[in-house]
Design an enzyme around this catalytic site. Structure first.
Site, PDB file in Angstrom:
ATOM      1  N   ASN A   7       0.870  -1.183   0.000  1.00 59.00           N
ATOM      2  CA  ASN A   7       0.000   0.000   0.000  1.00 59.00           C
ATOM      3  C   ASN A   7       0.901   1.225   0.000  1.00 59.00           C
ATOM      4  OD1 ASN A   7      -1.793   2.065   0.431  1.00 59.00           O
ATOM      5  ND2 ASN A   7      -2.229   1.540   2.574  1.00 59.00           N
ATOM      6  N   LYS A   9       0.036   4.294  -0.287  1.00 60.40           N
ATOM      7  CA  LYS A   9      -0.605   5.495   0.271  1.00 60.40           C
ATOM      8  C   LYS A   9      -0.340   6.692  -0.663  1.00 60.40           C
ATOM      9  CE  LYS A   9       0.154   3.586   4.817  1.00 60.40           C
ATOM     10  NZ  LYS A   9      -0.157   3.779   6.223  1.00 60.40           N
ATOM     11  N   HIS A  85      -9.627   1.413   4.315  1.00 59.26           N
ATOM     12  CA  HIS A  85      -8.370   1.549   5.057  1.00 59.26           C
ATOM     13  C   HIS A  85      -8.611   2.505   6.227  1.00 59.26           C
ATOM     14  CE1 HIS A  85      -4.288   2.681   6.105  1.00 59.26           C
ATOM     15  NE2 HIS A  85      -3.913   1.544   5.545  1.00 59.26           N
ATOM     16  N   GLU A  87      -7.072   4.930   7.327  1.00 58.98           N
ATOM     17  CA  GLU A  87      -6.865   6.354   7.035  1.00 58.98           C
ATOM     18  C   GLU A  87      -8.065   6.942   6.276  1.00 58.98           C
ATOM     19  OE1 GLU A  87      -3.037   5.651   5.315  1.00 58.98           O
ATOM     20  OE2 GLU A  87      -2.292   5.137   7.307  1.00 58.98           O
ATOM     21  N   GLU A 152      -6.063  -4.917  10.202  1.00 55.28           N
ATOM     22  CA  GLU A 152      -5.029  -3.904  10.464  1.00 55.28           C
ATOM     23  C   GLU A 152      -5.363  -3.163  11.761  1.00 55.28           C
ATOM     24  OE1 GLU A 152      -2.643  -2.573   6.871  1.00 55.28           O
ATOM     25  OE2 GLU A 152      -4.483  -1.429   6.828  1.00 55.28           O
ATOM     26  N   GLY A 158       1.997   2.124  10.886  1.00 56.93           N
ATOM     27  CA  GLY A 158       2.986   3.196  10.898  1.00 56.93           C
ATOM     28  C   GLY A 158       3.660   3.386  12.236  1.00 56.93           C
ATOM     29  N   SER A 194       2.870  -2.447  10.427  1.00 57.19           N
ATOM     30  CA  SER A 194       4.295  -2.531  10.807  1.00 57.19           C
ATOM     31  C   SER A 194       4.951  -3.872  10.464  1.00 57.19           C
ATOM     32  CB  SER A 194       4.469  -2.201  12.291  1.00 57.19           C
ATOM     33  OG  SER A 194       4.152  -0.843  12.509  1.00 57.19           O
TER      34      SER A 194
HETATM   35  C1  PEP Z   1      -0.938   0.268   6.049  1.00 57.16           C
HETATM   36  O1  PEP Z   1      -1.106   1.469   6.142  1.00 57.16           O
HETATM   37  O2  PEP Z   1      -1.753  -0.431   5.411  1.00 57.16           O
HETATM   38  C2  PEP Z   1       0.221  -0.326   6.708  1.00 57.16           C
HETATM   39  C3  PEP Z   1       0.197  -1.599   6.948  1.00 57.16           C
HETATM   40  O3  PEP Z   1       1.257   0.519   7.032  1.00 57.16           O
HETATM   41  P1  PEP Z   1       2.667   0.148   7.716  1.00 57.16           P
HETATM   42  O4  PEP Z   1       3.107  -1.176   7.124  1.00 57.16           O
HETATM   43  O5  PEP Z   1       3.554   1.262   7.337  1.00 57.16           O
HETATM   44  O6  PEP Z   1       2.426   0.034   9.175  1.00 57.16           O
END
Ligand code: PEP
Length: 232
Positions: A7, A9, A85, A87, A152, A158, A194
């Protein structure tokens, strides 16, 4: 075969995309690699990697300035799209009902939605993870068609922190049982938050984990390739 889904973003230019997709061309893996790019980078994919989008309109066409429809994505050969997602839920007020409408629009256009669910830190600390995730799944999935669920936890995105393997297994088992209750037990359930080269193989091989959703580490080949290679 595990799903390894990137992803990007709101990151990346055409040269960043070219660099990453070129490097993926020479990687031999049994995993299904998909990179979800910003809308601006979805056009022109000569590198063979499956690409996905990060959002889709719930409407089919018309006066929705700035939105992108399922038909427009299919026109660019997009096969997968992230919906809901955290966000999008947080910054664009997307509710489970909107997420369901977006997932339904994707299916109508032969695009597989990757439906994201996950609890906040407050919900986790209140011991509400399972009930929150179950409700999000039941209210966000379309009435028919194939989809992927991405678990998630918001507090892990993040953040350089992940749930323990036991916590991930427990939530994925709850999602599996929830899906079995609506006769969707064959739905892939992937984990995101992460993921890096150090934890990818352990997480991907847990019970009821069918793959990974990767944010930051999907942006560059030197962080993404070791993940793809480590997941067997
Ligand atoms: C995400 O935003 O879908 C995500 C998994 O981010 P990160 O791997 O950076 O934590």
């Amino acid at each position: 075969m595990k799903f390894i889904i990137g992803n990007w973003k709101m990151n990346g230019t055409t040269s960043d995309k070219e660099l990453l997709l070129k490097s993926l061309k020479n990687v031999h893996t049994d995993n299904k690699v998909i990179i979800c790019l910003p809308f601006t980078l979805l056009c022109g994919n000569d590198f063979g990697t499956t690409i996905g989008a990060q959002d889709i309109s719930e409407h089919s066409n018309g006066a929705y300035t700035g939105d992108i429809s399922g038909q427009m994505l299919t026109d660019l050969d997009v096969k997968y799209v992230l919906v809901g997602h955290s966000e999008r839920r947080l910054y664009h007020n997307e509710t489970n009902q909107i997420v369901k409408a977006k997932a339904t629009a994707a299916i109508k256009n032969n695009i597989i939605p990757i439906i994201c669910v996950g609890e906040t830190a407050d919900e986790k600390n209140a011991g509400r993870t399972m009930s929150v995730v179950k409700k999000m799944v039941l209210e966000s999935v379309p009435n028919s068609g194939a989809y992927i669920i991405a678990y998630e936890p918001r507090w892990a995105i993040g953040a350089n922190i992940t749930p323990t393997p036991d916590e991930i297994t427990a939530v994925h088992e709850t999602i599996f049982k929830t899906l079995r209750g609506i006769k969707k037990e064959n739905t892939p359930i992937i984990y995101g938050g992460s993921v890096d080269a150090k934890n990818a193989a352990v997480i991907a091989n847990l019970d009821h984990v069918d793959g990974l959703l990767i944010g930051r580490a999907s942006l560059k080949s030197d962080t993404l390739l070791p993940i793809i290679k480590s997941v067997k």
